[in-house]
Design a protein around this motif. Structure first.
Motif, PDB file in Angstrom:
ATOM      1  N   ALA A 243       0.830  -1.203   0.000  1.00  0.00           N
ATOM      2  CA  ALA A 243       0.000   0.000   0.000  1.00  0.00           C
ATOM      3  C   ALA A 243       0.869   1.260   0.000  1.00  0.00           C
ATOM      4  O   ALA A 243       0.617   2.211  -0.759  1.00  0.00           O
ATOM      5  CB  ALA A 243      -0.930   0.000   1.210  1.00  0.00           C
ATOM      6  N   TYR A 244       1.900   1.257   0.843  1.00  0.00           N
ATOM      7  CA  TYR A 244       2.799   2.421   0.907  1.00  0.00           C
ATOM      8  C   TYR A 244       3.537   2.592  -0.405  1.00  0.00           C
ATOM      9  O   TYR A 244       3.695   3.707  -0.902  1.00  0.00           O
ATOM     10  CB  TYR A 244       3.785   2.251   2.057  1.00  0.00           C
ATOM     11  CG  TYR A 244       4.613   3.481   2.312  1.00  0.00           C
ATOM     12  CD1 TYR A 244       4.147   4.484   3.147  1.00  0.00           C
ATOM     13  CD2 TYR A 244       5.849   3.649   1.691  1.00  0.00           C
ATOM     14  CE1 TYR A 244       4.892   5.635   3.367  1.00  0.00           C
ATOM     15  CE2 TYR A 244       6.599   4.785   1.898  1.00  0.00           C
ATOM     16  CZ  TYR A 244       6.120   5.781   2.745  1.00  0.00           C
ATOM     17  OH  TYR A 244       6.868   6.917   2.947  1.00  0.00           O
ATOM     18  N   ARG A 245       3.991   1.477  -0.975  1.00  0.00           N
ATOM     19  CA  ARG A 245       4.732   1.527  -2.234  1.00  0.00           C
ATOM     20  C   ARG A 245       3.872   2.091  -3.374  1.00  0.00           C
ATOM     21  O   ARG A 245       4.320   2.922  -4.165  1.00  0.00           O
ATOM     22  CB  ARG A 245       5.221   0.122  -2.579  1.00  0.00           C
ATOM     23  CG  ARG A 245       6.292   0.071  -3.671  1.00  0.00           C
ATOM     24  CD  ARG A 245       5.721  -0.314  -5.013  1.00  0.00           C
ATOM     25  NE  ARG A 245       6.770  -0.384  -6.022  1.00  0.00           N
ATOM     26  CZ  ARG A 245       7.272   0.658  -6.671  1.00  0.00           C
ATOM     27  NH1 ARG A 245       6.839   1.864  -6.387  1.00  0.00           N
ATOM     28  NH2 ARG A 245       8.214   0.526  -7.585  1.00  0.00           N
ATOM     29  N   LEU A 246       2.609   1.662  -3.451  1.00  0.00           N
ATOM     30  CA  LEU A 246       1.714   2.127  -4.510  1.00  0.00           C
ATOM     31  C   LEU A 246       1.365   3.602  -4.337  1.00  0.00           C
ATOM     32  O   LEU A 246       1.301   4.356  -5.317  1.00  0.00           O
ATOM     33  CB  LEU A 246       0.450   1.269  -4.529  1.00  0.00           C
ATOM     34  CG  LEU A 246       0.642  -0.161  -5.048  1.00  0.00           C
ATOM     35  CD1 LEU A 246      -0.567  -1.024  -4.721  1.00  0.00           C
ATOM     36  CD2 LEU A 246       0.898  -0.155  -6.557  1.00  0.00           C
ATOM     37  N   ALA A 247       1.144   4.023  -3.098  1.00  0.00           N
ATOM     38  CA  ALA A 247       0.844   5.434  -2.839  1.00  0.00           C
ATOM     39  C   ALA A 247       2.046   6.307  -3.189  1.00  0.00           C
ATOM     40  O   ALA A 247       1.907   7.376  -3.801  1.00  0.00           O
ATOM     41  CB  ALA A 247       0.448   5.627  -1.380  1.00  0.00           C
ATOM     42  N   ASN A 248       3.237   5.849  -2.817  1.00  0.00           N
ATOM     43  CA  ASN A 248       4.452   6.591  -3.102  1.00  0.00           C
ATOM     44  C   ASN A 248       4.721   6.676  -4.603  1.00  0.00           C
ATOM     45  O   ASN A 248       5.184   7.696  -5.111  1.00  0.00           O
ATOM     46  CB  ASN A 248       5.637   5.932  -2.388  1.00  0.00           C
ATOM     47  CG  ASN A 248       6.895   6.759  -2.475  1.00  0.00           C
ATOM     48  OD1 ASN A 248       6.876   7.974  -2.274  1.00  0.00           O
ATOM     49  ND2 ASN A 248       8.009   6.115  -2.792  1.00  0.00           N
ATOM     50  N   PHE A 249       4.407   5.587  -5.310  1.00  0.00           N
ATOM     51  CA  PHE A 249       4.624   5.552  -6.762  1.00  0.00           C
ATOM     52  C   PHE A 249       3.819   6.646  -7.468  1.00  0.00           C
ATOM     53  O   PHE A 249       4.288   7.261  -8.423  1.00  0.00           O
ATOM     54  CB  PHE A 249       4.233   4.176  -7.309  1.00  0.00           C
ATOM     55  CG  PHE A 249       4.333   4.064  -8.804  1.00  0.00           C
ATOM     56  CD1 PHE A 249       5.554   3.864  -9.421  1.00  0.00           C
ATOM     57  CD2 PHE A 249       3.197   4.180  -9.596  1.00  0.00           C
ATOM     58  CE1 PHE A 249       5.651   3.774 -10.804  1.00  0.00           C
ATOM     59  CE2 PHE A 249       3.282   4.095 -10.976  1.00  0.00           C
ATOM     60  CZ  PHE A 249       4.515   3.885 -11.579  1.00  0.00           C
ATOM     61  N   ASN A 250       2.614   6.897  -6.982  1.00  0.00           N
ATOM     62  CA  ASN A 250       1.736   7.871  -7.638  1.00  0.00           C
ATOM     63  C   ASN A 250       2.227   9.306  -7.512  1.00  0.00           C
ATOM     64  O   ASN A 250       1.841  10.159  -8.322  1.00  0.00           O
ATOM     65  CB  ASN A 250       0.319   7.767  -7.065  1.00  0.00           C
ATOM     66  CG  ASN A 250      -0.414   6.543  -7.582  1.00  0.00           C
ATOM     67  OD1 ASN A 250       0.068   5.833  -8.457  1.00  0.00           O
ATOM     68  ND2 ASN A 250      -1.589   6.292  -7.034  1.00  0.00           N
ATOM     69  N   ILE A 251       3.055   9.585  -6.512  1.00  0.00           N
ATOM     70  CA  ILE A 251       3.514  10.965  -6.316  1.00  0.00           C
ATOM     71  C   ILE A 251       5.008  11.129  -6.562  1.00  0.00           C
ATOM     72  O   ILE A 251       5.523  12.245  -6.510  1.00  0.00           O
ATOM     73  CB  ILE A 251       3.183  11.453  -4.887  1.00  0.00           C
ATOM     74  CG1 ILE A 251       3.897  10.604  -3.832  1.00  0.00           C
ATOM     75  CG2 ILE A 251       1.684  11.440  -4.647  1.00  0.00           C
ATOM     76  CD1 ILE A 251       3.780  11.153  -2.425  1.00  0.00           C
ATOM     77  N   ASP A 252       5.716  10.028  -6.825  1.00  0.00           N
ATOM     78  CA  ASP A 252       7.170  10.074  -7.012  1.00  0.00           C
ATOM     79  C   ASP A 252       7.480  10.340  -8.481  1.00  0.00           C
ATOM     80  O   ASP A 252       7.287   9.478  -9.339  1.00  0.00           O
ATOM     81  CB  ASP A 252       7.795   8.754  -6.564  1.00  0.00           C
ATOM     82  CG  ASP A 252       9.312   8.849  -6.447  1.00  0.00           C
ATOM     83  OD1 ASP A 252       9.902   9.793  -7.018  1.00  0.00           O
ATOM     84  OD2 ASP A 252       9.920   7.985  -5.794  1.00  0.00           O
ATOM     85  N   THR A 253       7.969  11.531  -8.784  1.00  0.00           N
ATOM     86  CA  THR A 253       8.254  11.904 -10.171  1.00  0.00           C
ATOM     87  C   THR A 253       9.477  11.195 -10.727  1.00  0.00           C
ATOM     88  O   THR A 253       9.731  11.246 -11.931  1.00  0.00           O
ATOM     89  CB  THR A 253       8.472  13.426 -10.270  1.00  0.00           C
ATOM     90  OG1 THR A 253       9.521  13.812  -9.368  1.00  0.00           O
ATOM     91  CG2 THR A 253       7.208  14.174  -9.904  1.00  0.00           C
ATOM     92  N   ARG A 254      10.251  10.512  -9.868  1.00  0.00           N
ATOM     93  CA  ARG A 254      11.427   9.787 -10.346  1.00  0.00           C
ATOM     94  C   ARG A 254      11.052   8.483 -11.038  1.00  0.00           C
ATOM     95  O   ARG A 254      11.887   7.875 -11.700  1.00  0.00           O
ATOM     96  CB  ARG A 254      12.369   9.465  -9.180  1.00  0.00           C
ATOM     97  CG  ARG A 254      12.919  10.668  -8.437  1.00  0.00           C
ATOM     98  CD  ARG A 254      13.698  10.216  -7.216  1.00  0.00           C
ATOM     99  NE  ARG A 254      12.852   9.481  -6.288  1.00  0.00           N
ATOM    100  CZ  ARG A 254      13.323   8.749  -5.275  1.00  0.00           C
ATOM    101  NH1 ARG A 254      14.625   8.656  -5.082  1.00  0.00           N
ATOM    102  NH2 ARG A 254      12.486   8.114  -4.461  1.00  0.00           N
TER     103      ARG A 254
END
Length: 233
Positions: A112-123
């Motif tokens: 869940a944390y990984r997917l949420a972070n993926f959506n906002i991580d421009t890298r």
């Protein structure tokens, strides 16, 4: 209608994930794995068709993560819960260690944390930071498949050991959110020069699957990580 085609494919992924949840909760881990693989297939092609039809959208990005949360987040957590429930130490001390199987849901939380972070991580527009949830799911689902279809004395001993499974759970949760740059299997074009690493990975993966069958899945994930690290260096 054209703009809804990728979203319909994403919803097919979600449907496969919900079926896999029911099957995994009932202990049918091998059949659940087949539904997850089908869901991951849809997950790959929703983005492919979005790019092909030039209909990428913000709702598509969010829907994709929500579907992945079920197929590649909830399901592997349930699978690890079931594996830990059947492990040697939990069976030997069912009253004392009854809480241990729930640690398997760390994989769900990390996903869940990984997917949420993926959506906002421009890298992560052209590659990944941390192990993608579908790859991690294949790693976890390979464990009951190995026990069912390719059991050996060593694999049975390891995959029925409570502490080995807990280490796999913690390592899996770490890899999902580790600051490790990994290449994505997305092709902007199909030239060999620009995609040599991807073609090499695909060729080696097919070879490993042909030689080792289900046992190859953990090795393919390890190969993916190693090739990414080598390419970055």
């Amino acid at each position: 209608m054209k703009k809804h085609i990728p979203n319909i494919i994403t919803l097919c992924n979600l449907f496969c994930g919900t079926v896999a949840v029911v099957l995994a909760a009932r202990g049918h881990l091998e059949v659940a794995a087949l539904w997850v693989v089908l869901g991951i297939f849809f997950d790959f092609f929703d983005g492919f068709f979005a790019r092909l039809l030039h209909v990428k959208s913000e709702i598509g990005l969010q829907l994709d993560s929500l579907a992945d949360m079920v197929t590649s987040g909830v399901v592997p957590g349930i699978v690890m819960f079931q594996l830990l429930t059947d492990s040697c130490w939990v069976k030997a001390y069912p009253d004392t260690l009854a809480f241990l199987p729930y640690i398997g849901f760390l994989i769900t939380l990390a996903s869940a944390y990984r997917l949420a972070n993926f959506n906002i991580d421009t890298r992560q527009t052209t590659g990944f930071i941390g192990l993608p949830t579908p790859a991690n799911t294949l790693l976890i689902l390979s464990l009951p498949l190995i026990l069912q279809y390719q059991p050996t004395a060593i694999s049975v001993m390891l995959l029925h050991n409570t502490w080995v499974l807990l280490v796999i759970t913690i390592l899996s949760s770490y890899l999902l959110n580790a600051e490790i740059a990994l290449f994505a299997l997305k092709f902007k074009d199909y030239s060999f020069k620009k995609n040599a690493l991807k073609y090499a990975f695909l060729a080696l993966s097919v070879l490993l699957l042909f030689l080792l069958k289900v046992m190859a899945l953990p090795l393919i994930i390890l190969l993916y990580i190693l090739l990414s690290l080598i390419s970055k260096r």
